[in-house]
Write a protein that holds these residues in place. Structure first.
Motif, short mmCIF file in Angstrom:
data_model
loop_
_atom_site.label_atom_id
_atom_site.label_comp_id
_atom_site.label_asym_id
_atom_site.label_seq_id
_atom_site.Cartn_x
_atom_site.Cartn_y
_atom_site.Cartn_z
N ILE A 74 0.85 -1.21 0.00
CA ILE A 74 0.00 0.00 0.00
C ILE A 74 0.88 1.25 0.00
N ALA A 75 1.92 1.24 0.84
CA ALA A 75 2.81 2.40 0.93
C ALA A 75 3.51 2.67 -0.40
N LYS A 76 3.80 1.61 -1.17
CA LYS A 76 4.45 1.76 -2.48
C LYS A 76 3.46 2.10 -3.59
N GLY A 77 2.19 2.06 -3.24
CA GLY A 77 1.17 2.33 -4.25
C GLY A 77 0.85 1.14 -5.13
N GLU A 78 1.24 -0.03 -4.70
CA GLU A 78 0.99 -1.26 -5.46
C GLU A 78 -0.39 -1.81 -5.08
N VAL A 79 -1.42 -1.07 -5.46
CA VAL A 79 -2.78 -1.46 -5.12
C VAL A 79 -3.63 -1.50 -6.38
N VAL A 80 -4.70 -2.25 -6.32
CA VAL A 80 -5.64 -2.37 -7.43
C VAL A 80 -7.03 -2.07 -6.89
N ASP A 81 -7.83 -1.35 -7.64
CA ASP A 81 -9.18 -1.05 -7.24
C ASP A 81 -9.99 -2.34 -7.13
N GLY A 82 -10.65 -2.54 -6.01
CA GLY A 82 -11.41 -3.77 -5.77
C GLY A 82 -12.54 -3.96 -6.76
N PHE A 83 -13.29 -2.91 -7.04
CA PHE A 83 -14.41 -3.02 -7.97
C PHE A 83 -13.93 -3.39 -9.37
N GLU A 84 -12.80 -2.80 -9.77
CA GLU A 84 -12.23 -3.11 -11.10
C GLU A 84 -11.77 -4.56 -11.16
N SER A 85 -11.17 -5.05 -10.09
CA SER A 85 -10.72 -6.45 -10.05
C SER A 85 -11.90 -7.40 -10.17
N ILE A 86 -12.98 -7.13 -9.45
CA ILE A 86 -14.17 -7.99 -9.51
C ILE A 86 -14.78 -7.96 -10.91
N ARG A 87 -14.82 -6.75 -11.53
CA ARG A 87 -15.36 -6.62 -12.88
C ARG A 87 -14.57 -7.49 -13.86
N LYS A 88 -13.25 -7.44 -13.76
CA LYS A 88 -12.39 -8.24 -14.66
C LYS A 88 -12.60 -9.74 -14.44
N ILE A 89 -12.72 -10.16 -13.20
CA ILE A 89 -12.96 -11.58 -12.91
C ILE A 89 -14.30 -12.02 -13.48
N ARG A 90 -15.32 -11.20 -13.32
CA ARG A 90 -16.64 -11.54 -13.87
C ARG A 90 -16.59 -11.64 -15.39
N GLU A 91 -15.88 -10.74 -16.03
CA GLU A 91 -15.74 -10.80 -17.49
C GLU A 91 -15.00 -12.07 -17.91
N LYS A 92 -13.91 -12.34 -17.22
CA LYS A 92 -13.08 -13.49 -17.56
C LYS A 92 -13.85 -14.80 -17.46
N TYR A 93 -14.64 -14.95 -16.42
CA TYR A 93 -15.35 -16.20 -16.18
C TYR A 93 -16.84 -16.14 -16.55
N ASP A 94 -17.21 -15.07 -17.22
CA ASP A 94 -18.58 -14.89 -17.71
C ASP A 94 -19.59 -15.08 -16.58
N LEU A 95 -19.39 -14.35 -15.51
CA LEU A 95 -20.28 -14.44 -14.35
C LEU A 95 -21.29 -13.32 -14.34
#
Length: 86
Positions: free
Chosen positions: A65-86
């Protein structure tokens, strides 16, 4: 409060085993009045190792987190849903 016993008491193995299980924390062994060893029950050891692992992972997450190595949670879930057609 920590349990502290002299090294000569290591001869009483059954009593020492029971003491370690009852204490649910490390038991400190002294030799000539100075700290020499620490012993604990397997249950206490496993809990200690589990907590150490949790703290290590939390520290790694905080560093990310301090290094800024974070990913938006909503964006991650959206990508997973697209990938697995959920």
């Amino acid at each position: 409060m920590p349990r502290i016993i002299p090294i000569r008491d290591l001869k009483k193995t059954s009593e020492l085993s029971e003491l370690c299980r009852e204490a649910k924390e490390p038991v400190f062994i002294t030799k000539n009045g100075y700290g020499d060893m620490v012993i604990m029950s397997m249950e206490t050891y496993e809990k200690t190792m589990l907590m150490n692992d949790i703290y290590r992972k939390l520290d790694g997450a905080e560093q990310s987190i301090a290094k800024g190595e974070v990913v938006d949670g909503f964006e991650s879930i959206r990508k997973i849903r697209e990938k697995y057609d959920l």
